[in-house]
Structures are given as structure tokens and as C-alpha cells.
Design a protein around this motif. Structure first.
Motif, short mmCIF file in Angstrom:
data_model
loop_
_atom_site.label_atom_id
_atom_site.label_comp_id
_atom_site.label_asym_id
_atom_site.label_seq_id
_atom_site.Cartn_x
_atom_site.Cartn_y
_atom_site.Cartn_z
N GLN A 67 -2.43 -6.44 -9.95
CA GLN A 67 -2.90 -5.11 -9.64
C GLN A 67 -1.69 -4.19 -9.43
OE1 GLN A 67 -5.97 -4.19 -9.79
NE2 GLN A 67 -5.61 -2.07 -9.19
N VAL A 68 -1.84 -2.96 -9.89
CA VAL A 68 -0.78 -1.97 -9.77
C VAL A 68 -1.30 -0.81 -8.93
CG1 VAL A 68 0.63 -0.31 -11.02
CG2 VAL A 68 0.24 -2.57 -11.99
N SER A 69 -0.49 -0.36 -8.02
CA SER A 69 -0.81 0.82 -7.22
C SER A 69 0.23 1.90 -7.47
CB SER A 69 -0.85 0.47 -5.73
OG SER A 69 -1.89 -0.43 -5.45
N LEU A 70 -0.25 3.12 -7.65
CA LEU A 70 0.63 4.26 -7.85
C LEU A 70 0.38 5.27 -6.75
CD1 LEU A 70 0.15 4.82 -11.70
CD2 LEU A 70 1.80 3.34 -10.55
N GLU A 71 1.43 5.77 -6.17
CA GLU A 71 1.28 6.74 -5.08
C GLU A 71 2.14 7.95 -5.35
OE1 GLU A 71 1.96 5.16 -1.24
OE2 GLU A 71 1.57 7.06 -0.20
N GLU A 72 1.48 9.10 -5.47
CA GLU A 72 2.19 10.36 -5.70
C GLU A 72 2.57 11.00 -4.38
OE1 GLU A 72 -1.25 10.49 -8.83
OE2 GLU A 72 -1.06 10.08 -6.67
N SER A 73 3.60 11.83 -4.45
CA SER A 73 3.98 12.66 -3.31
C SER A 73 4.71 13.88 -3.85
CB SER A 73 4.86 11.89 -2.33
OG SER A 73 6.05 11.47 -2.96
N GLN A 118 -3.71 8.61 -7.18
CA GLN A 118 -4.83 9.33 -6.58
C GLN A 118 -4.75 10.84 -6.80
OE1 GLN A 118 -7.59 7.88 -5.03
NE2 GLN A 118 -6.66 6.12 -6.05
N GLY A 119 -3.60 11.33 -7.14
CA GLY A 119 -3.43 12.75 -7.40
C GLY A 119 -2.82 13.49 -6.23
#
Length: 124
Positions: free
Chosen positions: A1-7, A116-117
């Protein structure tokens, strides 16, 4: 599983700058293509910019060429979108994306992951 987190999103006046970051975690080692899309109210999701793990020339939407710059830090599994000379029409939710098989300019892929945007609002 890959998680992407924007900031890095926020409110900025026209002509200003913002820098978005996207950090990948989990099975990030298999990600080869990475980049950014955006979704504005009443519009379809739009490709913004993308590059690859190997480097080379990044791809940009015509609407952001010369103003936005894609970069990445492979050691940190993180990529960035430097946005300069922002315009009100750049207002959107920006999503980072990554793909283990196909370039992000391909419309679909079985190995595509999304963040998540983060909201970017440019006031006139």
C-alpha cells in the motif's frame, strides 16, 4: 500500500508563490512516475505537472508552463510543485499522484495512487 500526503496549500494573492510538497510512504519504492493534478469547481480534473524517478525533463500543462516547476527528492520519496506568478484561475484542490507503471499523462493505470488534496486559493 502507498500513502501520499500533500502539504503547502493555502491562500495567496495573485502574483504570489506557493510550494506544494508530496511525501510518499509505504510501498514507495515501486513508484516510478509522480506529479500533480488539480480540480477546480465546475471543471474536470486537470493534469498539471509530472516527472519520473529517473529524472529528465518534466511535463507541464500549457496553462502553467513558465510559472510552475516540478522537482523531486528521491532520497526523501518526496516531490514538489513550485508555483510562481499565481493567477486566480489556478485556484483548485491540488492532488499529488504517483504511478508504478504508466506516465501520469496516461488517463488510467492499475498502479496509480492519489493524495487527499490540498486547497490552493489565489485572490485577485
Amino acid at each position: 500500500q502507498v500513502s501520499l500526503e500533500e502539504s503547502g496549500g493555502g491562500l495567496v494573492q495573485a502574483g504570489g508563490s506557493l510550494r506544494l510538497s508530496c511525501a510518499a510512504s509505504g510501498r514507495a519504492v515501486g513508484l516510478y512516475y509522480m506529479g500533480w493534478f488539480r480540480l477546480a469547481p465546475g471543471r474536470e480534473r486537470e493534469f498539471v505537472a509530472a516527472g519520473s524517478w529517473r529524472g529528465g525533463r518534466a511535463s507541464y500543462a500549457d496553462s502553467v508552463k513558465g510559472r510552475f516547476t516540478f522537482s523531486r527528492d528521491n532520497a526523501k520519496n518526496t516531490w514538489y510543485l513550485q508555483m510562481n506568478n499565481l493567477k486566480p484561475e489556478d485556484t483548485a484542490v491540488y492532488y499529488c499522484a504517483a504511478d508504478g507503471l504508466r506516465p501520469l499523462t496516461d488517463s488510467t493505470s492499475p498502479e496509480r495512487f492519489w493524495g487527499q488534496g490540498t486547497q490552493v486559493t489565489v485572490s485577485s
